[in-house]
Design a protein around this motif. Structure first.
Motif, PDB file in Angstrom:
ATOM      1  N   MET A   1       0.848  -1.185   0.000  1.00  0.00           N
ATOM      2  CA  MET A   1       0.000   0.000   0.000  1.00  0.00           C
ATOM      3  C   MET A   1       0.883   1.235   0.000  1.00  0.00           C
ATOM      4  O   MET A   1       1.668   1.413   0.928  1.00  0.00           O
ATOM      5  N   PRO A   2       0.776   2.062  -1.013  1.00  0.00           N
ATOM      6  CA  PRO A   2       1.592   3.276  -1.058  1.00  0.00           C
ATOM      7  C   PRO A   2       1.292   4.185   0.124  1.00  0.00           C
ATOM      8  O   PRO A   2       0.148   4.370   0.513  1.00  0.00           O
ATOM      9  N   ASP A   3       2.351   4.747   0.728  1.00  0.00           N
ATOM     10  CA  ASP A   3       2.174   5.646   1.855  1.00  0.00           C
ATOM     11  C   ASP A   3       1.472   6.925   1.450  1.00  0.00           C
ATOM     12  O   ASP A   3       0.964   7.660   2.294  1.00  0.00           O
ATOM     13  N   ALA A   4       1.446   7.247   0.169  1.00  0.00           N
ATOM     14  CA  ALA A   4       0.821   8.481  -0.301  1.00  0.00           C
ATOM     15  C   ALA A   4      -0.699   8.446  -0.152  1.00  0.00           C
ATOM     16  O   ALA A   4      -1.355   9.457  -0.319  1.00  0.00           O
ATOM     17  N   ILE A   5      -1.264   7.286   0.157  1.00  0.00           N
ATOM     18  CA  ILE A   5      -2.704   7.159   0.346  1.00  0.00           C
ATOM     19  C   ILE A   5      -3.039   7.499   1.794  1.00  0.00           C
ATOM     20  O   ILE A   5      -2.459   6.935   2.717  1.00  0.00           O
ATOM     21  N   SER A   6      -3.980   8.419   1.981  1.00  0.00           N
ATOM     22  CA  SER A   6      -4.459   8.727   3.323  1.00  0.00           C
ATOM     23  C   SER A   6      -5.913   8.291   3.428  1.00  0.00           C
ATOM     24  O   SER A   6      -6.641   8.253   2.431  1.00  0.00           O
ATOM     25  N   VAL A   7      -6.334   7.932   4.626  1.00  0.00           N
ATOM     26  CA  VAL A   7      -7.716   7.525   4.883  1.00  0.00           C
ATOM     27  C   VAL A   7      -8.294   8.485   5.911  1.00  0.00           C
ATOM     28  O   VAL A   7      -7.710   8.682   6.977  1.00  0.00           O
ATOM     29  N   GLU A   8      -9.433   9.068   5.569  1.00  0.00           N
ATOM     30  CA  GLU A   8     -10.050  10.055   6.461  1.00  0.00           C
ATOM     31  C   GLU A   8     -11.556  10.088   6.264  1.00  0.00           C
ATOM     32  O   GLU A   8     -12.095   9.367   5.415  1.00  0.00           O
ATOM     33  N   ARG A   9     -12.216  10.939   7.020  1.00  0.00           N
ATOM     34  CA  ARG A   9     -13.663  11.133   6.867  1.00  0.00           C
ATOM     35  C   ARG A   9     -13.938  11.833   5.530  1.00  0.00           C
ATOM     36  O   ARG A   9     -13.198  12.730   5.159  1.00  0.00           O
ATOM     37  N   PRO A  10     -15.016  11.463   4.862  1.00  0.00           N
ATOM     38  CA  PRO A  10     -15.367  12.193   3.642  1.00  0.00           C
ATOM     39  C   PRO A  10     -15.966  13.550   3.985  1.00  0.00           C
ATOM     40  O   PRO A  10     -16.493  13.760   5.085  1.00  0.00           O
ATOM     41  N   ALA A  11     -15.893  14.456   3.037  1.00  0.00           N
ATOM     42  CA  ALA A  11     -16.519  15.773   3.128  1.00  0.00           C
ATOM     43  C   ALA A  11     -17.539  15.881   1.998  1.00  0.00           C
ATOM     44  O   ALA A  11     -17.467  15.132   1.013  1.00  0.00           O
ATOM     45  N   VAL A  12     -18.471  16.804   2.127  1.00  0.00           N
ATOM     46  CA  VAL A  12     -19.490  16.986   1.089  1.00  0.00           C
ATOM     47  C   VAL A  12     -18.848  17.150  -0.285  1.00  0.00           C
ATOM     48  O   VAL A  12     -19.341  16.615  -1.280  1.00  0.00           O
ATOM     49  N   ALA A  13     -17.716  17.820  -0.343  1.00  0.00           N
ATOM     50  CA  ALA A  13     -17.021  18.026  -1.622  1.00  0.00           C
ATOM     51  C   ALA A  13     -16.599  16.716  -2.279  1.00  0.00           C
ATOM     52  O   ALA A  13     -16.305  16.688  -3.473  1.00  0.00           O
ATOM     53  N   ASP A  14     -16.582  15.613  -1.520  1.00  0.00           N
ATOM     54  CA  ASP A  14     -16.203  14.301  -2.059  1.00  0.00           C
ATOM     55  C   ASP A  14     -17.379  13.557  -2.691  1.00  0.00           C
ATOM     56  O   ASP A  14     -17.189  12.533  -3.348  1.00  0.00           O
ATOM     57  N   GLY A  15     -18.597  14.043  -2.492  1.00  0.00           N
ATOM     58  CA  GLY A  15     -19.783  13.317  -2.949  1.00  0.00           C
ATOM     59  C   GLY A  15     -19.760  12.948  -4.415  1.00  0.00           C
ATOM     60  O   GLY A  15     -20.070  11.813  -4.784  1.00  0.00           O
ATOM     61  N   ALA A  16     -19.382  13.881  -5.277  1.00  0.00           N
ATOM     62  CA  ALA A  16     -19.358  13.600  -6.719  1.00  0.00           C
ATOM     63  C   ALA A  16     -18.341  12.520  -7.052  1.00  0.00           C
ATOM     64  O   ALA A  16     -18.604  11.628  -7.867  1.00  0.00           O
ATOM     65  N   ALA A  17     -17.182  12.560  -6.408  1.00  0.00           N
ATOM     66  CA  ALA A  17     -16.149  11.548  -6.668  1.00  0.00           C
ATOM     67  C   ALA A  17     -16.603  10.171  -6.186  1.00  0.00           C
ATOM     68  O   ALA A  17     -16.357   9.166  -6.862  1.00  0.00           O
ATOM     69  N   LEU A  18     -17.292  10.111  -5.054  1.00  0.00           N
ATOM     70  CA  LEU A  18     -17.793   8.830  -4.561  1.00  0.00           C
ATOM     71  C   LEU A  18     -18.822   8.260  -5.527  1.00  0.00           C
ATOM     72  O   LEU A  18     -18.820   7.061  -5.818  1.00  0.00           O
ATOM     73  N   TRP A  19     -19.688   9.118  -6.043  1.00  0.00           N
ATOM     74  CA  TRP A  19     -20.674   8.666  -7.028  1.00  0.00           C
ATOM     75  C   TRP A  19     -19.968   8.090  -8.254  1.00  0.00           C
ATOM     76  O   TRP A  19     -20.328   7.019  -8.749  1.00  0.00           O
ATOM     77  N   ARG A  20     -18.925   8.791  -8.754  1.00  0.00           N
ATOM     78  CA  ARG A  20     -18.181   8.300  -9.927  1.00  0.00           C
ATOM     79  C   ARG A  20     -17.493   6.972  -9.628  1.00  0.00           C
ATOM     80  O   ARG A  20     -17.491   6.058 -10.463  1.00  0.00           O
ATOM     81  N   LEU A  21     -16.886   6.842  -8.455  1.00  0.00           N
ATOM     82  CA  LEU A  21     -16.225   5.580  -8.089  1.00  0.00           C
ATOM     83  C   LEU A  21     -17.243   4.441  -8.046  1.00  0.00           C
ATOM     84  O   LEU A  21     -16.958   3.332  -8.514  1.00  0.00           O
ATOM     85  N   ALA A  82     -10.151   1.654 -10.226  1.00  0.00           N
ATOM     86  CA  ALA A  82      -9.532   0.522 -10.933  1.00  0.00           C
ATOM     87  C   ALA A  82      -8.006   0.530 -10.839  1.00  0.00           C
ATOM     88  O   ALA A  82      -7.382  -0.519 -10.703  1.00  0.00           O
ATOM     89  N   GLY A  83      -7.398   1.691 -10.894  1.00  0.00           N
ATOM     90  CA  GLY A  83      -5.941   1.788 -10.834  1.00  0.00           C
ATOM     91  C   GLY A  83      -5.343   1.492  -9.465  1.00  0.00           C
ATOM     92  O   GLY A  83      -4.132   1.360  -9.334  1.00  0.00           O
ATOM     93  N   HIS A  84      -6.187   1.370  -8.457  1.00  0.00           N
ATOM     94  CA  HIS A  84      -5.703   1.115  -7.093  1.00  0.00           C
ATOM     95  C   HIS A  84      -6.178  -0.230  -6.547  1.00  0.00           C
ATOM     96  O   HIS A  84      -5.932  -0.544  -5.383  1.00  0.00           O
ATOM     97  N   ARG A  85      -6.849  -1.022  -7.369  1.00  0.00           N
ATOM     98  CA  ARG A  85      -7.342  -2.331  -6.910  1.00  0.00           C
ATOM     99  C   ARG A  85      -6.200  -3.326  -6.797  1.00  0.00           C
ATOM    100  O   ARG A  85      -5.172  -3.190  -7.445  1.00  0.00           O
ATOM    101  N   GLY A  86      -6.411  -4.324  -5.959  1.00  0.00           N
ATOM    102  CA  GLY A  86      -5.429  -5.389  -5.792  1.00  0.00           C
ATOM    103  C   GLY A  86      -4.243  -5.008  -4.930  1.00  0.00           C
ATOM    104  O   GLY A  86      -3.242  -5.712  -4.897  1.00  0.00           O
ATOM    105  N   LYS A  87      -4.343  -3.900  -4.203  1.00  0.00           N
ATOM    106  CA  LYS A  87      -3.236  -3.425  -3.370  1.00  0.00           C
ATOM    107  C   LYS A  87      -3.600  -3.381  -1.892  1.00  0.00           C
ATOM    108  O   LYS A  87      -2.874  -2.803  -1.096  1.00  0.00           O
ATOM    109  N   GLY A  88      -4.768  -3.939  -1.543  1.00  0.00           N
ATOM    110  CA  GLY A  88      -5.182  -3.962  -0.145  1.00  0.00           C
ATOM    111  C   GLY A  88      -5.871  -2.699   0.337  1.00  0.00           C
ATOM    112  O   GLY A  88      -6.087  -2.534   1.537  1.00  0.00           O
ATOM    113  N   LEU A  89      -6.238  -1.816  -0.582  1.00  0.00           N
ATOM    114  CA  LEU A  89      -6.837  -0.556  -0.163  1.00  0.00           C
ATOM    115  C   LEU A  89      -8.212  -0.752   0.471  1.00  0.00           C
ATOM    116  O   LEU A  89      -8.531  -0.105   1.472  1.00  0.00           O
TER     117      LEU A  89
END
Length: 168
Positions: A1-21, A82-89
């Protein structure tokens, strides 16, 4: 898992990206874009977003605490770009979310529903149970005949617990 990935609470501004994912996942029932905005506002405390080095969401897990079982987290959706699958994310997201909810509210069980044949989700949640030394119970929660909008596979409830996570 790349250290550049952070995990946090979502914000309203993330809603569109979550829908796309969710839409790009190819397996999830995609809700309205409005629902992802509401989810990021009203259920941010029981959801998590993974951000790439550029700060953009590359994965998420949404969930809520069951009103009649306040120490049970129901995981609604999990999606990874898709580009981050298979890495334990997905596992990292699930572990981070349940650790946070346990610390803030206490947590004794995790539930989710999985349609038969969704091998990736089955593996994610059974491996979660194994990592946390918790049993898994399965039962059909909603049968095919209960869905009013056409053919739908049954939704099998996976109940993982009791969990021994550190709590508040």
């Amino acid at each position: 898992m790349p250290d550049a990935i952070s995990v946090e609470r979502p914000a309203v501004a993330d809603g569109a990206a979550l829908w796309r994912l969710a839409k790009d996942s190819g397996t999830l029932d995609v809700n309205s874009s409005y629902s992802y905005l509401l989810w990021c506002r009203d259920f941010a405390a029981t959801s998590a977003v993974a951000r790439g080095a550029d700060g953009e969401p590359v994965g998420f897990v949404t969930g809520y605490v069951r009103p009649d079982r306040p120490r049970t987290l129901l995981v609604w959706q999990v999606a990874v770009d898709a580009g981050h699958r298979g890495k334990g994310l997905a596992a990292r997201l699930l572990d981070a979310l349940t650790a946070r909810v346990a610390a803030e509210r206490g947590l004794t069980a995790v539930e989710t529903t999985i349609t038969p044949g969704n091998t990736a989700s089955e593996r994610l949640f059974t491996s979660y149970a194994a990592r946390h030394n918790a049993p898994v119970e399965r039962e059909v929660l909603f049968g095919t005949e209960q869905f009013p909008d056409g053919p739908h596979d049954p939704e099998v409830l996976y109940r993982i617990g009791p969990l021994a996570l550190p709590s508040a």
